[in-house]
Design a protein around this motif. Structure first.
Motif, PDB file in Angstrom:
ATOM      1  N   TRP A   1       0.861  -1.196   0.000  1.00 19.63           N
ATOM      2  CA  TRP A   1       0.000   0.000   0.000  1.00 19.63           C
ATOM      3  C   TRP A   1       0.893   1.240   0.000  1.00 19.63           C
TER       4      TRP A   1
ATOM      5  N   ARG B   1       0.964   5.753  -1.336  1.00 21.40           N
ATOM      6  CA  ARG B   1       0.407   6.878  -2.092  1.00 21.40           C
ATOM      7  C   ARG B   1       1.534   7.890  -2.352  1.00 21.40           C
TER       8      ARG B   1
ATOM      9  N   ALA C   1       3.449   5.130 -11.989  1.00 25.66           N
ATOM     10  CA  ALA C   1       2.110   4.629 -11.661  1.00 25.66           C
ATOM     11  C   ALA C   1       1.878   3.263 -12.294  1.00 25.66           C
TER      12      ALA C   1
ATOM     13  N   GLY D   1       1.464   0.063  -9.811  1.00 30.52           N
ATOM     14  CA  GLY D   1       0.045  -0.304  -9.638  1.00 30.52           C
ATOM     15  C   GLY D   1      -0.144  -1.702  -9.053  1.00 30.52           C
TER      16      GLY D   1
ATOM     17  N   THR E   1      -0.323   3.959  -5.533  1.00 33.13           N
ATOM     18  CA  THR E   1      -0.790   4.889  -6.561  1.00 33.13           C
ATOM     19  C   THR E   1       0.173   6.074  -6.660  1.00 33.13           C
TER      20      THR E   1
ATOM     21  N   ASN F   1       0.165   9.934  -8.481  1.00 34.36           N
ATOM     22  CA  ASN F   1      -0.594  10.942  -9.232  1.00 34.36           C
ATOM     23  C   ASN F   1       0.107  12.279  -9.146  1.00 34.36           C
TER      24      ASN F   1
ATOM     25  N   GLY G   1      -8.021   4.771  -4.205  1.00 26.75           N
ATOM     26  CA  GLY G   1      -7.162   3.657  -4.612  1.00 26.75           C
ATOM     27  C   GLY G   1      -7.276   3.237  -6.072  1.00 26.75           C
ATOM     28  N   TYR G   2      -8.335   3.655  -6.759  1.00 25.04           N
ATOM     29  CA  TYR G   2      -8.482   3.272  -8.176  1.00 25.04           C
ATOM     30  C   TYR G   2      -8.040   4.407  -9.105  1.00 25.04           C
ATOM     31  N   ILE G   3      -7.432   5.446  -8.495  1.00 27.43           N
ATOM     32  CA  ILE G   3      -6.967   6.599  -9.278  1.00 27.43           C
ATOM     33  C   ILE G   3      -5.443   6.569  -9.277  1.00 27.43           C
ATOM     34  N   THR G   4      -4.853   6.333 -10.440  1.00 24.72           N
ATOM     35  CA  THR G   4      -3.386   6.374 -10.500  1.00 24.72           C
ATOM     36  C   THR G   4      -2.921   6.783 -11.896  1.00 24.72           C
TER      37      THR G   4
ATOM     38  N   GLN H   1      -2.701   9.810 -12.836  1.00 20.76           N
ATOM     39  CA  GLN H   1      -3.570  10.894 -13.289  1.00 20.76           C
ATOM     40  C   GLN H   1      -3.003  12.290 -12.975  1.00 20.76           C
TER      41      GLN H   1
END
Ligand code: NAP
Length: 252
Positions: free
Chosen positions: A134, A136, A170, A174, A179, A181, A237-240, A242
Protein backbone atom coordinates in the motif's frame (compact mmCIF):
# COMPACT_ATOMS: atom_id res chain seq x y z
CA UNK A 1 -8.30 6.32 8.94
CA UNK A 2 -8.18 3.08 10.89
CA UNK A 3 -4.44 2.53 10.69
CA UNK A 4 -1.80 5.13 11.68
CA UNK A 5 0.36 5.89 8.64
CA UNK A 6 3.52 7.94 8.21
CA UNK A 7 3.64 10.64 5.53
CA UNK A 8 6.47 12.84 4.24
CA UNK A 9 5.78 16.25 2.69
CA UNK A 10 8.83 17.84 1.05
CA UNK A 11 9.01 21.62 1.02
CA UNK A 12 6.53 21.40 3.89
CA UNK A 13 7.71 24.61 5.52
CA UNK A 14 6.06 27.10 3.16
CA UNK A 15 3.13 27.80 0.87
CA UNK A 16 1.47 24.75 -0.66
CA UNK A 17 3.65 22.26 1.21
CA UNK A 18 2.78 23.87 4.53
CA UNK A 19 -0.96 23.49 3.85
CA UNK A 20 -0.53 19.90 2.70
CA UNK A 21 1.48 19.01 5.82
CA UNK A 22 -1.09 20.62 8.13
CA UNK A 23 -3.94 18.88 6.32
CA UNK A 24 -2.36 15.42 6.36
CA UNK A 25 -1.56 15.79 10.07
CA UNK A 26 -5.19 16.85 10.65
CA UNK A 27 -6.34 13.77 8.71
CA UNK A 28 -4.41 11.53 11.10
CA UNK A 29 -1.15 10.90 9.32
CA UNK A 30 2.06 10.97 11.37
CA UNK A 31 3.52 13.76 9.29
CA UNK A 32 7.17 14.54 8.55
CA UNK A 33 7.60 18.18 7.52
CA UNK A 34 10.75 18.00 5.44
CA UNK A 35 12.30 21.20 4.16
CA UNK A 36 15.59 22.89 3.35
CA UNK A 37 14.50 25.65 5.68
CA UNK A 38 14.91 24.53 9.26
CA UNK A 39 12.96 27.38 10.90
CA UNK A 40 9.87 27.17 8.71
CA UNK A 41 9.71 23.37 8.93
CA UNK A 42 9.87 23.65 12.70
CA UNK A 43 7.09 26.24 12.78
CA UNK A 44 4.75 24.14 10.65
CA UNK A 45 5.31 20.99 12.73
CA UNK A 46 4.75 23.02 15.90
CA UNK A 47 1.54 24.50 14.46
CA UNK A 48 0.22 20.99 13.76
CA UNK A 49 1.17 19.77 17.24
CA UNK A 50 -0.54 22.79 18.83
CA UNK A 51 -3.74 21.59 17.18
CA UNK A 52 -3.21 18.16 18.72
CA UNK A 53 -1.87 16.43 15.62
CA UNK A 54 1.27 14.38 15.11
CA UNK A 55 4.03 16.12 13.14
CA UNK A 56 7.81 16.34 13.32
CA UNK A 57 10.12 18.73 11.46
CA UNK A 58 13.06 17.50 9.43
CA UNK A 59 14.75 20.76 8.48
CA UNK A 60 17.96 21.43 6.61
CA UNK A 61 17.30 18.61 4.14
CA UNK A 62 18.04 19.30 0.48
CA UNK A 63 15.97 16.96 -1.70
CA UNK A 64 18.50 17.30 -4.52
CA UNK A 65 21.08 15.45 -2.43
CA UNK A 66 20.51 11.69 -2.42
CA UNK A 67 22.56 11.05 0.72
CA UNK A 68 20.61 13.71 2.63
CA UNK A 69 17.31 12.27 1.41
CA UNK A 70 18.20 8.71 2.42
CA UNK A 71 19.42 9.83 5.84
CA UNK A 72 16.30 11.95 6.41
CA UNK A 73 13.93 9.14 5.39
CA UNK A 74 15.65 6.81 7.84
CA UNK A 75 15.29 9.45 10.60
CA UNK A 76 11.59 9.73 9.72
CA UNK A 77 11.19 5.96 10.11
CA UNK A 78 13.06 6.01 13.43
CA UNK A 79 11.25 9.04 14.83
CA UNK A 80 7.69 8.57 13.63
CA UNK A 81 7.72 4.83 13.29
CA UNK A 82 8.10 3.47 9.78
CA UNK A 83 7.24 2.47 7.16
CA UNK A 84 6.70 5.62 5.10
CA UNK A 85 3.51 4.98 3.15
CA UNK A 86 2.69 8.47 1.83
CA UNK A 87 5.06 10.80 -0.02
CA UNK A 88 4.19 14.24 -1.34
CA UNK A 89 6.94 15.61 -3.56
CA UNK A 90 6.23 19.31 -3.26
CA UNK A 91 9.62 21.04 -2.81
CA UNK A 92 10.42 23.11 -5.86
CA UNK A 93 12.31 26.11 -7.11
CA UNK A 94 11.38 28.42 -9.93
CA UNK A 95 13.36 30.34 -12.50
CA UNK A 96 12.80 33.11 -15.00
CA UNK A 97 15.39 33.58 -17.77
CA UNK A 98 15.33 34.18 -21.52
CA UNK A 99 16.19 30.83 -23.08
CA UNK A 100 19.55 31.90 -24.50
CA UNK A 101 20.58 33.28 -21.12
CA UNK A 102 19.97 30.12 -19.11
CA UNK A 103 23.27 29.18 -17.49
CA UNK A 104 24.14 25.51 -17.07
CA UNK A 105 24.22 25.98 -13.29
CA UNK A 106 20.69 27.41 -13.28
CA UNK A 107 19.35 24.62 -15.49
CA UNK A 108 21.08 21.98 -13.38
CA UNK A 109 19.83 23.38 -10.06
CA UNK A 110 16.20 23.53 -11.20
CA UNK A 111 16.39 19.97 -12.55
CA UNK A 112 18.17 18.81 -9.40
CA UNK A 113 15.48 20.10 -7.04
CA UNK A 114 12.33 19.69 -9.15
CA UNK A 115 13.07 16.36 -10.87
CA UNK A 116 16.03 14.60 -9.22
CA UNK A 117 14.52 15.40 -5.81
CA UNK A 118 11.29 13.44 -6.43
CA UNK A 119 13.37 10.65 -8.06
CA UNK A 120 15.55 10.30 -4.94
CA UNK A 121 12.60 10.61 -2.55
CA UNK A 122 10.57 7.98 -4.43
CA UNK A 123 13.50 5.57 -4.50
CA UNK A 124 13.94 6.05 -0.75
CA UNK A 125 10.34 5.23 0.21
CA UNK A 126 8.98 2.90 -2.49
CA UNK A 127 10.55 -0.21 -0.84
CA UNK A 128 8.46 0.55 2.30
CA UNK A 129 5.31 0.87 0.18
CA UNK A 130 5.94 -2.30 -1.81
CA UNK A 131 6.54 -4.28 1.34
CA UNK A 132 3.31 -2.98 2.86
CA UNK A 133 1.39 -3.54 -0.37
CA UNK A 134 0.00 0.00 0.00
CA UNK A 135 1.31 3.45 -0.80
CA UNK A 136 0.41 6.88 -2.09
CA UNK A 137 2.69 9.27 -3.98
CA UNK A 138 1.57 12.73 -5.06
CA UNK A 139 3.87 14.89 -7.15
CA UNK A 140 3.24 18.63 -7.22
CA UNK A 141 4.04 19.65 -10.79
CA UNK A 142 2.75 22.82 -12.46
CA UNK A 143 0.01 23.86 -14.85
CA UNK A 144 2.82 25.39 -16.92
CA UNK A 145 3.92 21.85 -17.85
CA UNK A 146 0.72 21.66 -19.93
CA UNK A 147 0.48 25.23 -21.21
CA UNK A 148 4.17 26.16 -21.57
CA UNK A 149 5.49 29.43 -20.18
CA UNK A 150 7.88 31.85 -21.85
CA UNK A 151 11.17 32.49 -20.00
CA UNK A 152 10.62 29.42 -17.86
CA UNK A 153 11.93 26.68 -20.16
CA UNK A 154 14.05 25.11 -17.42
CA UNK A 155 11.27 25.14 -14.82
CA UNK A 156 8.59 23.91 -17.23
CA UNK A 157 10.86 21.16 -18.58
CA UNK A 158 11.52 19.97 -15.02
CA UNK A 159 7.79 19.90 -14.22
CA UNK A 160 6.92 18.15 -17.49
CA UNK A 161 9.53 15.58 -16.53
CA UNK A 162 7.76 15.13 -13.22
CA UNK A 163 4.49 14.43 -15.05
CA UNK A 164 6.28 11.73 -17.08
CA UNK A 165 7.80 10.26 -13.93
CA UNK A 166 4.32 10.14 -12.41
CA UNK A 167 2.71 8.31 -15.31
CA UNK A 168 5.44 5.72 -15.73
CA UNK A 169 5.88 5.02 -12.03
CA UNK A 170 2.11 4.63 -11.66
CA UNK A 171 2.09 1.82 -14.24
CA UNK A 172 5.04 0.11 -12.60
CA UNK A 173 3.74 0.33 -9.02
CA UNK A 174 0.05 -0.30 -9.64
CA UNK A 175 0.36 -4.07 -9.08
CA UNK A 176 2.06 -3.34 -5.72
CA UNK A 177 -0.91 -1.36 -4.40
CA UNK A 178 0.87 1.98 -4.76
CA UNK A 179 -0.79 4.89 -6.56
CA UNK A 180 1.17 7.76 -8.12
CA UNK A 181 -0.59 10.94 -9.23
CA UNK A 182 0.28 14.54 -9.94
CA UNK A 183 -1.38 17.83 -9.08
CA UNK A 184 -0.30 20.69 -11.32
CA UNK A 185 -1.24 23.84 -9.39
CA UNK A 186 -2.05 27.01 -11.25
CA UNK A 187 -1.61 30.44 -9.73
CA UNK A 188 -1.66 29.70 -6.01
CA UNK A 189 -1.08 32.55 -3.59
CA UNK A 190 2.18 31.56 -1.87
CA UNK A 191 5.53 33.21 -1.07
CA UNK A 192 6.81 31.85 -4.41
CA UNK A 193 4.00 33.56 -6.34
CA UNK A 194 4.33 36.84 -4.40
CA UNK A 195 8.10 36.87 -5.02
CA UNK A 196 7.40 36.58 -8.76
CA UNK A 197 4.84 39.40 -8.52
CA UNK A 198 7.32 41.65 -6.69
CA UNK A 199 9.93 41.03 -9.38
CA UNK A 200 7.35 41.96 -12.08
CA UNK A 201 7.50 38.50 -13.64
CA UNK A 202 3.76 37.74 -13.71
CA UNK A 203 2.79 40.18 -16.44
CA UNK A 204 0.43 41.97 -14.02
CA UNK A 205 -0.48 41.82 -10.37
CA UNK A 206 -1.97 38.82 -8.58
CA UNK A 207 -5.27 40.74 -8.41
CA UNK A 208 -5.20 41.34 -12.16
CA UNK A 209 -4.71 37.63 -12.84
CA UNK A 210 -7.45 36.77 -10.36
CA UNK A 211 -9.85 38.84 -12.52
CA UNK A 212 -8.92 36.70 -15.53
CA UNK A 213 -9.39 33.42 -13.65
CA UNK A 214 -12.81 31.77 -14.22
CA UNK A 215 -13.47 31.39 -10.47
CA UNK A 216 -12.27 35.00 -9.95
CA UNK A 217 -9.71 34.43 -7.25
CA UNK A 218 -6.16 33.17 -6.92
CA UNK A 219 -5.73 29.61 -5.70
CA UNK A 220 -5.21 29.01 -2.00
CA UNK A 221 -2.67 26.52 -0.69
CA UNK A 222 -5.63 24.80 1.02
CA UNK A 223 -7.14 24.10 -2.43
CA UNK A 224 -4.12 22.00 -3.33
CA UNK A 225 -4.06 20.39 0.12
CA UNK A 226 -7.69 19.27 -0.27
CA UNK A 227 -6.98 17.57 -3.60
CA UNK A 228 -3.87 15.98 -2.14
CA UNK A 229 -5.78 14.72 0.92
CA UNK A 230 -8.20 12.96 -1.42
CA UNK A 231 -5.47 11.39 -3.56
CA UNK A 232 -3.71 9.90 -0.51
CA UNK A 233 -6.96 8.59 0.96
CA UNK A 234 -8.13 4.99 0.95
CA UNK A 235 -11.02 5.78 -1.39
CA UNK A 236 -8.70 7.10 -4.12
CA UNK A 237 -7.16 3.66 -4.61
CA UNK A 238 -8.48 3.27 -8.18
CA UNK A 239 -6.97 6.60 -9.28
CA UNK A 240 -3.39 6.37 -10.50
CA UNK A 241 -1.21 7.91 -13.19
CA UNK A 242 -3.57 10.89 -13.29
CA UNK A 243 -3.10 14.64 -13.60
CA UNK A 244 -5.56 16.46 -11.33
CA UNK A 245 -5.50 20.13 -12.31
CA UNK A 246 -6.37 22.55 -9.49
CA UNK A 247 -6.34 25.94 -11.14
CA UNK A 248 -9.72 27.71 -10.90
CA UNK A 249 -10.45 26.87 -14.52
CA UNK A 250 -7.40 28.66 -15.91
CA UNK A 251 -6.55 25.47 -17.81
CA UNK A 252 -9.26 23.05 -18.85
P1 NAP B 1 7.32 28.15 -1.79
O1 NAP B 1 6.40 28.97 -0.97
O2 NAP B 1 8.58 28.76 -2.31
O3 NAP B 1 7.69 26.83 -0.95
C1 NAP B 1 8.62 25.91 -1.42
C2 NAP B 1 9.28 25.25 -0.24
O4 NAP B 1 10.21 24.28 -0.74
C3 NAP B 1 10.07 26.23 0.63
O5 NAP B 1 9.88 25.96 1.99
C4 NAP B 1 11.51 25.93 0.22
O6 NAP B 1 12.46 26.19 1.24
C5 NAP B 1 11.44 24.44 -0.05
N1 NAP B 1 12.57 24.01 -0.85
C6 NAP B 1 13.14 24.65 -1.91
N2 NAP B 1 14.17 23.95 -2.37
C7 NAP B 1 14.27 22.84 -1.60
C8 NAP B 1 15.16 21.75 -1.58
N3 NAP B 1 16.17 21.66 -2.44
N4 NAP B 1 14.99 20.78 -0.64
C9 NAP B 1 13.98 20.87 0.26
N5 NAP B 1 13.11 21.90 0.30
C10 NAP B 1 13.26 22.87 -0.63
O7 NAP B 1 6.58 27.57 -3.08
P2 NAP B 1 5.06 27.15 -3.37
O8 NAP B 1 4.47 28.20 -4.22
O9 NAP B 1 4.37 26.70 -2.16
O10 NAP B 1 5.33 25.91 -4.33
C11 NAP B 1 5.26 24.56 -3.91
C12 NAP B 1 5.32 23.67 -5.15
O11 NAP B 1 4.23 23.99 -6.02
C13 NAP B 1 6.60 23.86 -5.98
O12 NAP B 1 7.04 22.62 -6.47
C14 NAP B 1 6.13 24.75 -7.11
O13 NAP B 1 6.92 24.60 -8.27
C15 NAP B 1 4.71 24.25 -7.32
N6 NAP B 1 3.84 25.23 -8.00
C16 NAP B 1 3.42 26.36 -7.37
C17 NAP B 1 2.57 27.24 -8.04
C18 NAP B 1 2.04 28.49 -7.41
O14 NAP B 1 1.22 29.16 -8.05
N7 NAP B 1 2.45 28.86 -6.21
C19 NAP B 1 2.18 26.97 -9.36
C20 NAP B 1 2.64 25.81 -9.97
C21 NAP B 1 3.47 24.94 -9.28
P3 NAP B 1 13.17 27.66 1.33
O15 NAP B 1 12.23 28.48 2.14
O16 NAP B 1 14.46 27.39 2.02
O17 NAP B 1 13.35 28.13 -0.07
Amino acid sequence: MSERRTAIVTGGGSGIGRSIALRLAEDGFATAVLDLNEDSAGQVAEEARQKGHEAVAFGGVDVSDRAQVNAAVQRVRDTLGGPVLVLVNNAGVTGFDPFLKIADETWDRIMAVNLNGPFYCCQAVVPDMKEAGWGRIVNISSSSAHSGQPYMTHYVASKAGLVGLTKSLALELGPAGVTVNTIPPGFVDTPMLRASEERGLLGGSVDHHAELTPVRRPGRPEDIAAACAFLVSEEAGYITGQVLGVNGGRNT
